[in-house]
Every structure is written in C-alpha cells, then in structure tokens.
Design an enzyme around this catalytic site. Structure first.
Site, PDB file in Angstrom:
ATOM      1  N   ASP A 315       0.806  -1.228   0.000  1.00  0.00           N
ATOM      2  CA  ASP A 315       0.000   0.000   0.000  1.00  0.00           C
ATOM      3  C   ASP A 315       0.836   1.273   0.000  1.00  0.00           C
ATOM      4  O   ASP A 315       0.315   2.349  -0.321  1.00  0.00           O
ATOM      5  CB  ASP A 315      -0.903   0.042   1.247  1.00  0.00           C
ATOM      6  CG  ASP A 315      -2.134  -0.835   1.108  1.00  0.00           C
ATOM      7  OD1 ASP A 315      -2.203  -1.639   0.152  1.00  0.00           O
ATOM      8  OD2 ASP A 315      -3.036  -0.726   1.962  1.00  0.00           O
ATOM      9  N   HIS A 447     -20.843 -29.510 -13.632  1.00  0.00           N
ATOM     10  CA  HIS A 447     -22.249 -29.123 -13.609  1.00  0.00           C
ATOM     11  C   HIS A 447     -22.914 -29.753 -12.394  1.00  0.00           C
ATOM     12  O   HIS A 447     -22.692 -30.928 -12.116  1.00  0.00           O
ATOM     13  CB  HIS A 447     -22.948 -29.624 -14.875  1.00  0.00           C
ATOM     14  CG  HIS A 447     -24.420 -29.314 -14.863  1.00  0.00           C
ATOM     15  ND1 HIS A 447     -24.893 -28.044 -15.096  1.00  0.00           N
ATOM     16  CD2 HIS A 447     -25.494 -30.095 -14.618  1.00  0.00           C
ATOM     17  CE1 HIS A 447     -26.224 -28.057 -15.003  1.00  0.00           C
ATOM     18  NE2 HIS A 447     -26.613 -29.288 -14.711  1.00  0.00           N
TER      19      HIS A 447
HETATM   20  P1  FAD Z   1      -0.456  -3.056   5.969  1.00  0.00           P
HETATM   21  O1  FAD Z   1      -1.318  -4.242   6.005  1.00  0.00           O
HETATM   22  O2  FAD Z   1      -1.068  -1.730   6.265  1.00  0.00           O
HETATM   23  O3  FAD Z   1       0.756  -3.340   6.983  1.00  0.00           O
HETATM   24  C1  FAD Z   1       1.749  -2.415   7.236  1.00  0.00           C
HETATM   25  C2  FAD Z   1       2.366  -2.709   8.608  1.00  0.00           C
HETATM   26  O4  FAD Z   1       3.509  -1.895   8.772  1.00  0.00           O
HETATM   27  C3  FAD Z   1       1.443  -2.394   9.775  1.00  0.00           C
HETATM   28  O5  FAD Z   1       1.378  -3.509  10.639  1.00  0.00           O
HETATM   29  C4  FAD Z   1       2.119  -1.201  10.470  1.00  0.00           C
HETATM   30  O6  FAD Z   1       1.943  -1.213  11.883  1.00  0.00           O
HETATM   31  C5  FAD Z   1       3.571  -1.427  10.110  1.00  0.00           C
HETATM   32  N1  FAD Z   1       4.380  -0.191  10.086  1.00  0.00           N
HETATM   33  C6  FAD Z   1       4.081   0.988   9.469  1.00  0.00           C
HETATM   34  N2  FAD Z   1       5.081   1.866   9.615  1.00  0.00           N
HETATM   35  C7  FAD Z   1       6.044   1.231  10.337  1.00  0.00           C
HETATM   36  C8  FAD Z   1       7.331   1.612  10.799  1.00  0.00           C
HETATM   37  N3  FAD Z   1       7.875   2.797  10.510  1.00  0.00           N
HETATM   38  N4  FAD Z   1       8.034   0.717  11.535  1.00  0.00           N
HETATM   39  C9  FAD Z   1       7.527  -0.504  11.814  1.00  0.00           C
HETATM   40  N5  FAD Z   1       6.330  -0.916  11.397  1.00  0.00           N
HETATM   41  C10 FAD Z   1       5.597  -0.064  10.652  1.00  0.00           C
HETATM   42  N6  FAD Z   1      -7.548  -5.897   0.551  1.00  0.00           N
HETATM   43  C11 FAD Z   1      -7.854  -7.019  -0.128  1.00  0.00           C
HETATM   44  O7  FAD Z   1      -7.076  -7.446  -0.987  1.00  0.00           O
HETATM   45  N7  FAD Z   1      -9.034  -7.695   0.107  1.00  0.00           N
HETATM   46  C12 FAD Z   1      -9.923  -7.263   1.021  1.00  0.00           C
HETATM   47  O8  FAD Z   1     -10.959  -7.895   1.227  1.00  0.00           O
HETATM   48  C13 FAD Z   1      -9.636  -6.097   1.748  1.00  0.00           C
HETATM   49  N8  FAD Z   1     -10.497  -5.633   2.678  1.00  0.00           N
HETATM   50  C14 FAD Z   1     -10.183  -4.535   3.400  1.00  0.00           C
HETATM   51  C15 FAD Z   1     -11.090  -4.073   4.345  1.00  0.00           C
HETATM   52  C16 FAD Z   1     -10.809  -2.961   5.106  1.00  0.00           C
HETATM   53  C17 FAD Z   1     -11.808  -2.477   6.131  1.00  0.00           C
HETATM   54  C18 FAD Z   1      -9.557  -2.289   4.921  1.00  0.00           C
HETATM   55  C19 FAD Z   1      -9.208  -1.089   5.762  1.00  0.00           C
HETATM   56  C20 FAD Z   1      -8.642  -2.729   3.980  1.00  0.00           C
HETATM   57  C21 FAD Z   1      -8.950  -3.846   3.197  1.00  0.00           C
HETATM   58  N9  FAD Z   1      -8.072  -4.323   2.221  1.00  0.00           N
HETATM   59  C22 FAD Z   1      -8.403  -5.431   1.488  1.00  0.00           C
HETATM   60  C23 FAD Z   1      -6.786  -3.659   1.928  1.00  0.00           C
HETATM   61  C24 FAD Z   1      -5.627  -4.418   2.585  1.00  0.00           C
HETATM   62  O9  FAD Z   1      -5.832  -4.507   3.965  1.00  0.00           O
HETATM   63  C25 FAD Z   1      -4.313  -3.716   2.278  1.00  0.00           C
HETATM   64  O10 FAD Z   1      -4.172  -3.559   0.881  1.00  0.00           O
HETATM   65  C26 FAD Z   1      -3.135  -4.513   2.807  1.00  0.00           C
HETATM   66  O11 FAD Z   1      -3.218  -4.697   4.194  1.00  0.00           O
HETATM   67  C27 FAD Z   1      -1.821  -3.817   2.458  1.00  0.00           C
HETATM   68  O12 FAD Z   1      -0.768  -4.561   2.953  1.00  0.00           O
HETATM   69  P2  FAD Z   1       0.620  -3.897   3.372  1.00  0.00           P
HETATM   70  O13 FAD Z   1       1.447  -5.017   3.900  1.00  0.00           O
HETATM   71  O14 FAD Z   1       1.126  -3.075   2.267  1.00  0.00           O
HETATM   72  O15 FAD Z   1       0.265  -2.876   4.550  1.00  0.00           O
END
Ligand code: FAD
Ligand code: AMP
Length: 473
Positions: A315, A447
């Site tokens: 993200d 089916h």
């Molecule tokens: P994240 O999951 O946000 O993880 C990042 C991590 O980094 C966090 O734990 C944070 O604490 C940690 N962090 C941040 N900065 C630091 C730092 N400086 N030092 C140490 N740790 C740090 N996506 C789907 O594909 N399907 C779905 O059904 C879906 N449903 C969703 C429903 C909701 C309500 C929401 C809010 C989101 C949904 N998403 C869904 C989106 C999905 O959750 C995200 O796309 C996904 O979590 C992104 O993954 P990531 O690892 O990039 O980041």
C-alpha cells in the site's frame, strides 16, 4: 549484518519475510504495533483491521439477513433470529487472533527474526528501530519498506472514535446504529455499509463523485447501484460532505448536492474516503528517499526505489491497495534480492467487492480498450440462466468476458453475482496462461456450478453459448 530488513508485517511484509527466509536470506521483520502482552502484533491492516475482520462480519451479517429474508423461500420457517453483537464481534476477534498468531508461528518456523518498534531508515544499510525499550540500529544489505497505509482523515469530518469513526471503528460497534451515515461509496464504504445494513441499520452513503464505481465495468456498476439500493443501501452520488458535527446524541452531516446544502442526521458516521501511505518518521534525512505528491514512495515495476538496495511494496507504493497485490510484490522483491528472475503481472491483479452478490473483475474494461483503440468482442451470460444459481436462489447479475477481436485472447472478465470472486479467479488463471475465449470454451466445467456462467460467457464471445438464445451464426 542481515541480508534483508523488512519494515512492516502486513501481507506485503510478512509474506516477503517468509519467502526471503525460504530463499536462505538472513531476514528480520520490524513491526511497530504491539498486542496487550507487549509482543509484535503481526499481520498489518489486512489481518487486524481490514480484509479478515471485515469478511468475518460480512459473513455473519449475511447469515443473519439470509435467515430473516430468505430462509422461508426454502420452506424453512424460523422465529425472528436474535442478534448477539458481542458474540459476533468475539468470533471476529478470535479469527483475527488465530491468524495473527499463525503469522508469528510461521516466522518462528521459517527463522524470521521479529523486532518490535518503529523503523526509520538511516541509509541503505542501516535502520534505526525505536521502542519503549530504547533504540537499536540494524545493519543490513537490503531494506524492504512495507509500511502499508492508514485511513484518510478529512478535516470536515474529524474522527472522534465515538460517533464519527473510520473503517477500524466501524468494525467495533457495540450496538447496531439505527441511522448510519457513510462518507464514500468506495469498496470499504460499500462493504461496511452492507454489514450494518444487514444487521438493521438504515444506511445512507454520501459520495462526492457523480459516477458510481468508476473503475468497474459500466453495466455492472449500473446494476450494482440498482441492486444495492434495493438491498437498503441508500447511495447518493454527487454529494460532497462539507461538515459533520457531533453532539452527544447524534451527528449532523452537511453536504453539497447540485449547489444546494443539505443535512443528514445519523447516530454514527463512518468516514471511508480512502487510505494514505504510512511514511511518518520513516525516511531519515540522509536516506535519499522522498515521497511523491500522493504520499507514496516512488518505485519502478520491480519495486526498486531511487536508492540502490532499498525497495518498497504494498500500500505504500502506487497501484491498487489490495492485500494480494502487496504480497506478490513482496515475493517479487525478495526473489530479486536472492538473484532470481521475478516480475509482477500488474495487468492481472484481480479486484473484488465482497458484498452480496460479489463484484469482481480482472483485466481491462470495454472503456479502457476503446480509449486505447484496441478492437474487442464481448460475451455475457446472466446468472438467471445458470441452473446452480437458480437452485441456490442467487440469480442476480451477470458475467462478461472481453476478448481481442482478432486473436481471441481474453483481455478482461467482469462479474457481478454469486461467487464472483472465485469465478473471476479462474479467469485470472486462464489469462496468466494467455488463454483465448475459445480455450475457456473448450474447458470442461463441473455441472451444476455457478462457474459454468464463465464457460457460457466465454462461449458467447464467439456466438456459441448454449443456454442463451442470442447465438450468433
Ligand atoms: P499493511 O497491512 O497496512 O501493513 C503495514 C504494517 O507496517 C502495519 O502492521 C504497520 O503497523 C507497520 N508499520 C508501518 N510503519 C512502520 C514503521 N515505521 N516501523 C515498523 N512498522 C511499521 N484488501 C484485499 O485485498 N481484500 C480485502 O478484502 C480487503 N479488505 C479490506 C477491508 C478494510 C476495512 C480495509 C481497511 C482494507 C482492506 N483491504 C483489502 C486492503 C488491505 O488490507 C491492504 O491492501 C493490505 O493490508 C496492504 O498490505 P501492506 O502489507 O502493504 O500494509
Ligand atoms: P476509495 O478511495 O475507493 O476507498 O473511495 C473513497 C470515496 O470517498 C471516493 O469515491 C471519494 O470520491 C469519496 N469522498 C472523498 N471525500 C468525500 C467527501 N467529502 N464527501 C463525499 N465523498 C467523498
């Protein structure tokens, strides 16, 4: 010296960490969130406050509303089901705990070192981690930024964690709001709106744009809009919220529509206006990285940043904010760090809205193709003509296959209907192997399954569908 420091343990970070270790890299994953026992809370947004808890509530609320609205269609008469919200929330929390502990177990099994604390990049070989216990410097050959995203807060509707909440707060309501307002008709707004509407809330969604689901197939967006309004989600387009004022009893939401100011009174308001990348206090002054105008860390197709040996995935970089996109980027990056060839088929990242029926798609829309001047042909099949969909009482929606006019290669598949996510997933597999509509048409589908609709839509591309009457010569 580590081979790789991964910052963040969401689906991008934890998956990357596991694969890195599988590849023999000495790997550490830094996570700043902690649980009540002071251990790292692994799993990121997805496991803790995103994909998983929202799907748990979508499933529970669907069963509840099915029992009320549809059991009698099957000749099953039940007394009015009683809602135990505390138990529903407890079930959701247990699932979240099981999965986050599972990640911890996977880290141990794969010998990924976990470090609790906030990571800050000093330079391409050093990461400073600060926690209650103090700070330490991790020395590393590579850094993978996987810090994810957080809900966007808008000044006109400030989150107070009581009656004005973000998506996280909306997964924690202790009672069903009588009147629920939602700002934003994006995926999150629609899914959370569905949960609470099924549980009994009167839901009003205010969306600033005039177009509904602009990223989806136009006909599907139109049908979905109609169906969701029928289900009780009152979706209002062209309504830009200008203020939300909470007093102790309710929230007054003011919005602009066609130049007029209007008001909506609700018990709770969910702000679901999108998410922003997490980069607070992440990039040290001299690390050579900065963010773009959207707050993302700029990367190329291989998730390389402008600084050698620093990568960014999930993200926190461009592209759809989806867990599976995040994980696959994480895997690609650590495979490249390990010297392997790996790339992301970005054009094949599927999208899903987990409403009922589901909305799902992969590849290009007719509009995308027309804009690029690519000639195409389409085949559609309504679920109303699927034996299995009818048998299940799930016959709303349709599926569309789009193929290149000359080569017949599948360019996009768009579905609104029962198990749309799983059906589109089959199309993703086919497209990954470069399938044509004819290839799918020649494939045997069990089916009766709702997946047969994909088969029929693929056949329809070349006028060969069996169960619809519009066959071309
Ligand atoms: P994240 O999951 O946000 O993880 C990042 C991590 O980094 C966090 O734990 C944070 O604490 C940690 N962090 C941040 N900065 C630091 C730092 N400086 N030092 C140490 N740790 C740090 N996506 C789907 O594909 N399907 C779905 O059904 C879906 N449903 C969703 C429903 C909701 C309500 C929401 C809010 C989101 C949904 N998403 C869904 C989106 C999905 O959750 C995200 O796309 C996904 O979590 C992104 O993954 P990531 O690892 O990039 O980041
Ligand atoms: P998404 O980015 O898919 O999660 O969707 C968020 C939605 O919120 C977008 O469709 C935005 O147009 C919408 N939005 C953002 N700000 C406002 C606002 N002030 N009033 C109403 N809708 C908004």
């Amino acid at each position: 010296m580590y081979d790789v420091v991964i910052i963040g343990s969401g689906p991008a970070g934890y998956v990357a960490a596991i694969r890195a270790s599988q590849l023999g890299l000495n790997t550490v994953c830094v996570e700043e969130s902690s649980d009540s026992d002071g251990n790292s809370q692994l799993g990121g947004t997805c496991l803790n406050v995103g994909c998983i808890p929202s799907k748990a509530l979508l499933d529970s609320s669907h069963r509840y509303s099915d029992a009320i609205k549809h059991f009698s269609d099957h000749g099953i008469e039940v007394n009015k089901p009683k809602l135990d919200i505390a138990k529903m929330m407890d079930r959701k929390s247990k699932i979240v705990n099981q999965l986050t502990l599972g990640v911890s177990g996977l880290f141990k099994a794969n010998k990924v070192t976990q470090v609790l604390g906030h990571a800050k990049i000093i330079d391409s070989n050093h990461v400073e981690v600060s926690s209650k216990k103090g700070s330490e410097i991790l020395e590393t050959k590579n850094i993978v930024i996987a810090t994810g995203s957080s809900p966007i807060n808008i000044p006109v509707a400030e989150i107070n964690h009581k009656d004005i909440v973000d998506s996280t707060g909306a997964l924690e309501f202790k009672t069903v709001p009588k009147k629920l307002g939602i700002i934003g008709a994006g995926v999150i707004g629609l899914e959370l709106g569905s949960v609470w509407s099924r549980l009994g809330s009167e839901v009003t969604i205010l969306e600033a744009m005039d177009e509904f689901l602009p990223m989806a197939d136009k006909k599907i967006a139109k049908d979905v809009f109609k169906e969701f309004n029928k289900q009780g989600l009152n979706i209002n387009l062209g309504c830009k919220v200008t203020s939300a004022l909470s007093n102790k009893k309710d929230v007054t939401v003011t919005y602009e529509n066609n130049g007029n100011l209007k008001e909506l009174m609700v018990d709770k308001l969910i702000v679901a206006v999108g998410r922003k990348p997490n980069t607070d206090n992440l990039l040290g002054e001299n690390c050579g990285l900065s963010v773009d105008e959207k707050g993302c860390i700029p990367v190329n197709d291989y998730c390389e940043t402008n600084v050698q040996n620093i990568w960014a995935v999930g993200d926190v970089v461009r592209g759809p904010m989806l867990a599976h996109k995040a994980s696959e980027e994480g895997i690609m990056v650590v495979e490249r760090i390990a010297g392997k060839h790996a790339e992301m088929p970005y054009e094949l990242v599927p999208s899903v809205i987990y409403t009922h029926p589901e909305v799902a798609w992969v590849g290009q829309t007719e509009e995308d193709l027309s804009a690029s001047g690519i000639e195409f042909k389409t085949g559609s099949f309504p679920f109303a003509a699927s034996g299995r969909a009818l048998a299940s009482g799930e016959s709303t929606g349709f599926i569309k296959v789009i193929a290149d006019k000359k080569t017949d290669t599948i360019l996009g598949v768009h579905a609104f209907g029962p198990s749309a996510a799983d059906i589109v997933q089959q199309a993703v597999v086919a497209m990954e192997f470069g399938a044509s509509a004819e290839d799918l048409g020649l494939t045997i589908f069990s089916h009766p399954t709702v997946s047969e609709a994909l088969h029929e839509a693929a056949l329809a591309v070349n006028g060969q569908a069996i169960h619809i009457g519009n066959r071309k010569k």
